[in-house]
Design a protein around this motif. Structure first.
Motif, PDB file in Angstrom:
ATOM      1  N   PHE A 115       6.952   5.032   1.734  1.00 43.59           N
ATOM      2  CA  PHE A 115       6.658   3.595   1.785  1.00 43.59           C
ATOM      3  C   PHE A 115       5.268   3.358   2.359  1.00 43.59           C
ATOM      4  O   PHE A 115       4.473   2.588   1.792  1.00 43.59           O
ATOM      5  CB  PHE A 115       7.714   2.887   2.632  1.00 43.59           C
ATOM      6  CG  PHE A 115       7.401   1.441   2.880  1.00 43.59           C
ATOM      7  CD1 PHE A 115       7.688   0.480   1.937  1.00 43.59           C
ATOM      8  CD2 PHE A 115       6.795   1.045   4.070  1.00 43.59           C
ATOM      9  CE1 PHE A 115       7.385  -0.862   2.165  1.00 43.59           C
ATOM     10  CE2 PHE A 115       6.487  -0.285   4.315  1.00 43.59           C
ATOM     11  CZ  PHE A 115       6.782  -1.243   3.354  1.00 43.59           C
ATOM     12  N   LEU A 116       4.944   4.006   3.470  1.00 41.87           N
ATOM     13  CA  LEU A 116       3.642   3.797   4.104  1.00 41.87           C
ATOM     14  C   LEU A 116       2.504   4.304   3.221  1.00 41.87           C
ATOM     15  O   LEU A 116       1.420   3.716   3.210  1.00 41.87           O
ATOM     16  CB  LEU A 116       3.615   4.499   5.463  1.00 41.87           C
ATOM     17  CG  LEU A 116       4.581   3.920   6.514  1.00 41.87           C
ATOM     18  CD1 LEU A 116       4.585   4.792   7.763  1.00 41.87           C
ATOM     19  CD2 LEU A 116       4.212   2.487   6.857  1.00 41.87           C
ATOM     20  N   ALA A 117       2.755   5.379   2.484  1.00 42.75           N
ATOM     21  CA  ALA A 117       1.734   5.892   1.570  1.00 42.75           C
ATOM     22  C   ALA A 117       1.532   4.956   0.383  1.00 42.75           C
ATOM     23  O   ALA A 117       0.413   4.778  -0.112  1.00 42.75           O
ATOM     24  CB  ALA A 117       2.120   7.291   1.089  1.00 42.75           C
ATOM     25  N   ALA A 118       2.620   4.341  -0.087  1.00 42.03           N
ATOM     26  CA  ALA A 118       2.541   3.451  -1.245  1.00 42.03           C
ATOM     27  C   ALA A 118       1.994   2.081  -0.885  1.00 42.03           C
ATOM     28  O   ALA A 118       1.442   1.381  -1.734  1.00 42.03           O
ATOM     29  CB  ALA A 118       3.920   3.295  -1.880  1.00 42.03           C
ATOM     30  N   VAL A 119       2.142   1.689   0.385  1.00 42.83           N
ATOM     31  CA  VAL A 119       1.720   0.366   0.835  1.00 42.83           C
ATOM     32  C   VAL A 119       0.715   0.531   1.966  1.00 42.83           C
ATOM     33  O   VAL A 119       1.049   0.437   3.146  1.00 42.83           O
ATOM     34  CB  VAL A 119       2.932  -0.467   1.307  1.00 42.83           C
ATOM     35  CG1 VAL A 119       2.485  -1.881   1.652  1.00 42.83           C
ATOM     36  CG2 VAL A 119       4.011  -0.499   0.240  1.00 42.83           C
ATOM     37  N   THR A 136      -7.320  -2.222   2.645  1.00 41.25           N
ATOM     38  CA  THR A 136      -7.728  -1.013   1.926  1.00 41.25           C
ATOM     39  C   THR A 136      -7.373  -1.076   0.452  1.00 41.25           C
ATOM     40  O   THR A 136      -7.685  -0.148  -0.288  1.00 41.25           O
ATOM     41  CB  THR A 136      -7.054   0.223   2.540  1.00 41.25           C
ATOM     42  OG1 THR A 136      -5.630   0.138   2.331  1.00 41.25           O
ATOM     43  CG2 THR A 136      -7.345   0.324   4.016  1.00 41.25           C
ATOM     44  N   LEU A 137      -6.704  -2.150   0.010  1.00 42.63           N
ATOM     45  CA  LEU A 137      -6.318  -2.242  -1.391  1.00 42.63           C
ATOM     46  C   LEU A 137      -7.543  -2.517  -2.256  1.00 42.63           C
ATOM     47  O   LEU A 137      -8.392  -3.330  -1.907  1.00 42.63           O
ATOM     48  CB  LEU A 137      -5.296  -3.367  -1.589  1.00 42.63           C
ATOM     49  CG  LEU A 137      -3.915  -3.132  -0.962  1.00 42.63           C
ATOM     50  CD1 LEU A 137      -3.077  -4.385  -1.100  1.00 42.63           C
ATOM     51  CD2 LEU A 137      -3.231  -1.955  -1.618  1.00 42.63           C
ATOM     52  N   PRO A 138      -7.625  -1.854  -3.434  1.00 43.87           N
ATOM     53  CA  PRO A 138      -8.788  -2.058  -4.290  1.00 43.87           C
ATOM     54  C   PRO A 138      -8.834  -3.448  -4.928  1.00 43.87           C
ATOM     55  O   PRO A 138      -9.887  -3.914  -5.310  1.00 43.87           O
ATOM     56  CB  PRO A 138      -8.616  -0.976  -5.368  1.00 43.87           C
ATOM     57  CG  PRO A 138      -7.142  -0.689  -5.381  1.00 43.87           C
ATOM     58  CD  PRO A 138      -6.684  -0.866  -3.970  1.00 43.87           C
ATOM     59  N   HIS A 139      -7.686  -4.130  -5.038  1.00 40.49           N
ATOM     60  CA  HIS A 139      -7.647  -5.442  -5.693  1.00 40.49           C
ATOM     61  C   HIS A 139      -7.434  -6.501  -4.635  1.00 40.49           C
ATOM     62  O   HIS A 139      -6.473  -7.255  -4.652  1.00 40.49           O
ATOM     63  CB  HIS A 139      -6.535  -5.487  -6.742  1.00 40.49           C
ATOM     64  CG  HIS A 139      -5.189  -5.128  -6.199  1.00 40.49           C
ATOM     65  ND1 HIS A 139      -4.859  -3.856  -5.833  1.00 40.49           N
ATOM     66  CD2 HIS A 139      -4.104  -5.897  -5.940  1.00 40.49           C
ATOM     67  CE1 HIS A 139      -3.623  -3.833  -5.378  1.00 40.49           C
ATOM     68  NE2 HIS A 139      -3.142  -5.066  -5.435  1.00 40.49           N
TER      69      HIS A 139
END
Length: 407
Positions: free
Chosen positions: A384-388, A393-396
């Motif tokens: 979960f932490l890796a996916a979120v 830090t999100l590219p979008h």
């Protein structure tokens, strides 16, 4: 509970995350796989040193609590349980008040992530901008209809519990570039069963069925009818049936299902009704079975199957929804899944075919347990932490994405 970060900082900046898990009908011992999965992820996050807050509209109840997890109440302009259309209307009509409550909770817990675990019919439908630095995540167990697909468009990240959801989205031609597969976690993780106990189950165990709100009448009740009418097919095995603990969300449907199951059981000497089971009692009850049958014909989360596999009990079910991704890897040459159109007799045949060979049974039980380890709280929390990642830090990071178009 870890200390609040300094003013102006964030939990994520300190290496600790603060996650709101929004599940409107959440309550301890709910007859719902999603409620238990929400609890498991929250406990996993808290155990890893993060802040985990479950937000629910269900009334508070006395009894056990989740270690390290905060539970907050949110007011809805409608009482639960209610039909989905009534909830949609209430969320639309009360949007301003719900947004105000949600922003208050985000500020109070300095949240960096809001996870809507009942996204397709809950607060995930709110079209609102979250504060800067807060990631909006949806947990999706099945694809929505057109009325609820808007929830997917507002999300930064969509989490599917198995690849079944992702594959279904691909078949519709949806852009799933922001989708990730993060499985549901097991709330209770029993120790590995000893080989001697597995053989003992094979000799003395029985067939066990756990019915819950998500099960359908044409699944669990049809199986009980088949087991009752075909005593020879059940052989020397006893069929034991229990119901998950019911609460306010189960409503008339849950009560009717339990009553229908109980009526079938009471009409057969070789079948026994256990009654309602709280969450903590389910693994022990399942561990006494030689085989657990998951007869649902709907898109069940497969939580009962996971819990049975976690105590080393093979699971038989229909090749539909999430079960092929949960039970399939544990087959090891022994068929455990039947086609839905073959009906409940096929499930009984598969169960007894598995019991016919001690060697195959033990190998299947070991494979089932090994498969369940992928759903430990620690492993799922890491995924979960890796996916979120933290929102910044999100590219979008402009909130203008429109990955899903529902027409």
């Amino acid at each position: 509970m870890f200390p609040r970060p300094r003013q102006g900082g964030s939990a994520a900046a300190c290496g600790r995350r603060s996650v709101l898990l929004i599940c409107l009908a959440w309550q301890m011992n709910a007859a719902s796989g999603s409620a238990k999965a929400t609890a498991a992820l929250a406990v996993g996050l808290a155990g890893a040193g993060h802040r985990a807050v479950i937000v629910t509209a269900a009334p508070p109840m006395l009894g056990p609590r989740l270690e390290g997890v905060v539970v907050e109440q949110i007011d809805l302009p409608v009482s639960l349980p209610c039909p989905p259309d009534a909830l949609r209307e209430a969320i639309g009509g009360g949007a301003w008040g719900l947004q105000r409550q949600l922003r208050s909770l985000i500020a109070r817990h300095n949240a960096d992530t809001v996870l809507f675990t009942d996204a397709l019919w809950g607060l995930g439908r709110l079209h609102m901008d979250l504060p800067a630095g807060v990631c909006r995540v949806l947990a999706v167990d099945q694809l929505p209809d057109d009325r609820d697909a808007m929830a997917l468009r507002w999300a930064d990240i969509v989490l599917a519990s198995t690849a079944a959801v992702l594959n279904a989205a691909h078949q519709r031609g949806w852009d799933t570039s922001t989708w990730r597969v993060v499985p549901h976690a097991l709330l209770h993780e029993p120790p590995e069963p000893r080989p001697a106990s597995v053989l003992c189950r094979l000799q003395w165990g029985d067939l066990r069925i756990l019915s819950a709100v998500g099960d359908t009448f044409d699944g669990v009740v049809a199986l009980l009818q088949a087991a009752r009418r075909r005593r020879a097919a059940v052989g020397s095995c006893v069929v034991r049936v229990a119901a998950a603990t019911h609460y306010l969300q189960s409503g008339p449907a849950g009560v009717a299902l339990a009553d229908a199951c109980r009526r079938q059981v009471e009409r057969a000497e070789h079948m026994h009704w256990r009654g309602e089971l709280p969450w903590h009692a389910v693994p022990m009850w399942l561990s006494g079975a030689a085989v657990v049958i998951a007869p649902t014909t709907s898109s069940s989360l497969g939580m009962v199957a996971l819990e049975a596999m976690a105590v080393g009990v093979p699971v038989v079910g229909y090749r539909r929804g999430h079960l092929p991704y949960l039970v399939g890897p544990a087959q090891r040459g022994q068929a455990l899944l039947a086609e839905p159109h073959h009906g409940p007799r096929a499930l009984l045949d598969l169960a007894h075919g598995l019991l016919a060979s001690p060697r195959v049974y033990c190998e299947t039980a070991q494979a089932a347990y090994a498969q369940s380890r992928h759903h430990s709280k620690a492993r799922v929390t890491q995924r979960f932490l890796a996916a979120v990642p933290p929102r910044g830090t999100l590219p979008h990071d402009d909130r203008t994405q429109t990955h899903v178009h529902a027409h």
